[in-house]
Scaffold this active site. Sequence first.
Site, PDB file in Angstrom:
ATOM      1  N   ARG A 154      91.135  64.439  50.441  1.00 25.64           N
ATOM      2  CA  ARG A 154      91.082  63.399  49.405  1.00 25.64           C
ATOM      3  C   ARG A 154      90.569  64.035  48.116  1.00 25.64           C
ATOM      4  O   ARG A 154      89.476  64.600  48.078  1.00 25.64           O
ATOM      5  CB  ARG A 154      90.160  62.241  49.798  1.00 25.64           C
ATOM      6  CG  ARG A 154      90.174  61.174  48.700  1.00 25.64           C
ATOM      7  CD  ARG A 154      89.311  59.985  49.008  1.00 25.64           C
ATOM      8  NE  ARG A 154      87.919  60.223  48.683  1.00 25.64           N
ATOM      9  CZ  ARG A 154      87.033  59.242  48.493  1.00 25.64           C
ATOM     10  NH1 ARG A 154      87.399  57.985  48.595  1.00 25.64           N
ATOM     11  NH2 ARG A 154      85.773  59.532  48.218  1.00 25.64           N
ATOM     12  N   HIS A 204      94.004  68.330  43.387  1.00 24.46           N
ATOM     13  CA  HIS A 204      94.039  68.249  41.913  1.00 24.46           C
ATOM     14  C   HIS A 204      92.986  69.150  41.252  1.00 24.46           C
ATOM     15  O   HIS A 204      93.043  69.380  40.060  1.00 24.46           O
ATOM     16  CB  HIS A 204      93.939  66.789  41.423  1.00 24.46           C
ATOM     17  CG  HIS A 204      92.606  66.139  41.604  1.00 24.46           C
ATOM     18  ND1 HIS A 204      92.289  64.933  41.025  1.00 24.46           N
ATOM     19  CD2 HIS A 204      91.499  66.519  42.282  1.00 24.46           C
ATOM     20  CE1 HIS A 204      91.050  64.602  41.357  1.00 24.46           C
ATOM     21  NE2 HIS A 204      90.554  65.545  42.112  1.00 24.46           N
TER      22      HIS A 204
HETATM   23  C1  LIG Z   1      86.558  66.314  44.175  1.00 24.09           C
HETATM   24  S1  LIG Z   1      85.498  66.614  45.502  1.00 24.09           S
HETATM   25  C2  LIG Z   1      86.234  65.619  46.756  1.00 24.09           C
HETATM   26  C3  LIG Z   1      85.275  65.316  47.865  1.00 24.09           C
HETATM   27  C4  LIG Z   1      85.829  64.368  48.949  1.00 24.09           C
HETATM   28  N1  LIG Z   1      87.083  64.801  49.494  1.00 24.09           N
HETATM   29  C5  LIG Z   1      85.944  62.962  48.391  1.00 24.09           C
HETATM   30  O1  LIG Z   1      87.044  62.519  48.089  1.00 24.09           O
HETATM   31  O2  LIG Z   1      84.897  62.324  48.247  1.00 24.09           O
HETATM   32  C6  LIG Z   1      85.946  68.237  45.950  1.00 24.09           C
HETATM   33  C7  LIG Z   1      85.175  68.784  47.136  1.00 24.09           C
HETATM   34  O3  LIG Z   1      85.707  70.079  47.451  1.00 24.09           O
HETATM   35  C8  LIG Z   1      84.620  70.880  47.882  1.00 24.09           C
HETATM   36  N2  LIG Z   1      85.001  72.295  47.784  1.00 24.09           N
HETATM   37  C9  LIG Z   1      85.177  73.032  46.661  1.00 24.09           C
HETATM   38  N3  LIG Z   1      85.528  74.287  46.978  1.00 24.09           N
HETATM   39  C10 LIG Z   1      85.596  74.337  48.327  1.00 24.09           C
HETATM   40  C11 LIG Z   1      85.938  75.363  49.253  1.00 24.09           C
HETATM   41  N4  LIG Z   1      86.288  76.580  48.829  1.00 24.09           N
HETATM   42  N5  LIG Z   1      85.922  75.066  50.557  1.00 24.09           N
HETATM   43  C12 LIG Z   1      85.572  73.822  50.984  1.00 24.09           C
HETATM   44  N6  LIG Z   1      85.240  72.813  50.161  1.00 24.09           N
HETATM   45  C13 LIG Z   1      85.254  73.064  48.846  1.00 24.09           C
HETATM   46  C14 LIG Z   1      83.506  70.482  46.931  1.00 24.09           C
HETATM   47  O4  LIG Z   1      82.244  70.865  47.428  1.00 24.09           O
HETATM   48  C15 LIG Z   1      83.700  68.975  46.846  1.00 24.09           C
HETATM   49  O5  LIG Z   1      82.944  68.295  47.813  1.00 24.09           O
END
Ligand SMILES: C[S@@+](CC[C@H](N)C(=O)[O-])C[C@H]1O[C@@H](n2cnc3c(N)ncnc32)[C@H](O)[C@@H]1O
Length: 443
Positions: free
Chosen positions: A323, A327
Amino acid sequence: MAEALKALVEIISTETDALLSAYATHEVKFPSIDETSTTSSKKNTDFDVDPTIVRMRQLIVAAAAQLIATVQPPGEFLQDAAPAMFKSATLGFVIDVDVPEILMEAGPMGLHVKDLAIVTGVDDSHLARVLRYLATRHIFREVEPNVFAHNRNSTLLSKSKSLKEIKEETDELLASSVHLSAWLRNPEQAPAAFNMGCKTPKKLWDWYKEPNNEARLRRFTVGMKANAYPSHIFTNGIHGDALKADDIVVDIGGSLGTVTLVLKKAFPSLNYVVQDIDKTITASGDYWREHSPEAFESGQVKLQAHNFFEPQPVKNAAVYFLRNILHDWPDEEACEILSNIRDAAGPNSKLIVFESLARYTCEDSPRANFSLPEAPYPLLKNLGVAGEGFLTALDLGMLALFNGKERTLAEFEELGIKTAWRLESVKPGSLYTLVFSPITGGT
Ligand SMILES: C[S@@+](CC[C@H](N)C(=O)[O-])C[C@H]1O[C@@H](n2cnc3c(N)ncnc32)[C@H](O)[C@@H]1O
């Protein structure tokens, strides 16, 4: 021209009648813009997100905005558009000095800027000008000269702490937006405008991990938690009823796991894994201990530190979902994320992407397999500010922060084809549900 104008007025008139009659039939009061109540009854809230009501509202707003853009002389129109940064700056300021809280206590009669000046320590004429700028745009209300009170829009600013957390995140965006033009003209100079604005070579997530930025990571996490989408998007999206007991659902980059909590309540016989970077996963332990300790302790919900650029450790899950993840990333990285999931997927695994869908403002070429909501003549095909206003801003936010993007249907299909996922269905909503199946040798 006259024909288009009349068509816009007709849309406003027909949809307003339909909206008012729907409110009357459901015995729900149509809210006044001067309303300041922070509590809505459950009936009102459910009604507000009903797709038919949402559609009526969107058509009215889209037509009204297009009517303004059509009738207003271009000079005047641009005169308001060009200094739009003052919206962010003034909203930031009123929150910084607690105006929403103070006016909430003052009640519907409001407060004179001289009294507001005593509490905030800010010059009364400065306060008056900022609040008048916002009241002119229907945020706050000037009830008497220099006396300001809440209206329905401004009330939301004092409604929840998490809104402030979201606002503070715009600090990074504001700093990045200043460099957007220079970055667009020479994108080789930095990964994104954010890196120029915040003077770091790191990605936002890695920058958040720096010792001085822990508060920023916390407020981002709270902000994501506050992202309230109707839960039926996720429960309908994963078709949990069609899954077998103990099937595994993996929430990749799931932050605290707020979507998983919704799914776990709806489909209690499934197993879940929430994955994110290590620091976020540590924080998600507290969230699960508070909201569903039994699921956490029994292992029904596992919290797993996992970098989605590395091989996916959960093999052959029934559902992998993302989710608001893709983007954040340019195509190359988005493909890497999807390929890692594809390598772990079994032949019957589904990949479900919950994201916004970028729509063209003009007619798209017809697509045999998918039907998307249409906008009537003469509205912009993406419903302008009513449909895509926020989304196009989000798109530029993704561009400025990460060189990321909101994608069109064709772009999602293409990402899928490159990584051996076939886009199977698309369900519109405030967040779209895109379901992919593995492309195997025989398909
Ligand atoms: C925009 S947030 C979306 C969080 C969740 N899916 C939601 O909709 O509430 C993006 C998420 O991607 C995680 N993220 C960023 N880079 C990542 C990586 N290399 N591996 C795993 N998670 C990552 C961030 O920590 C963050 O929690």
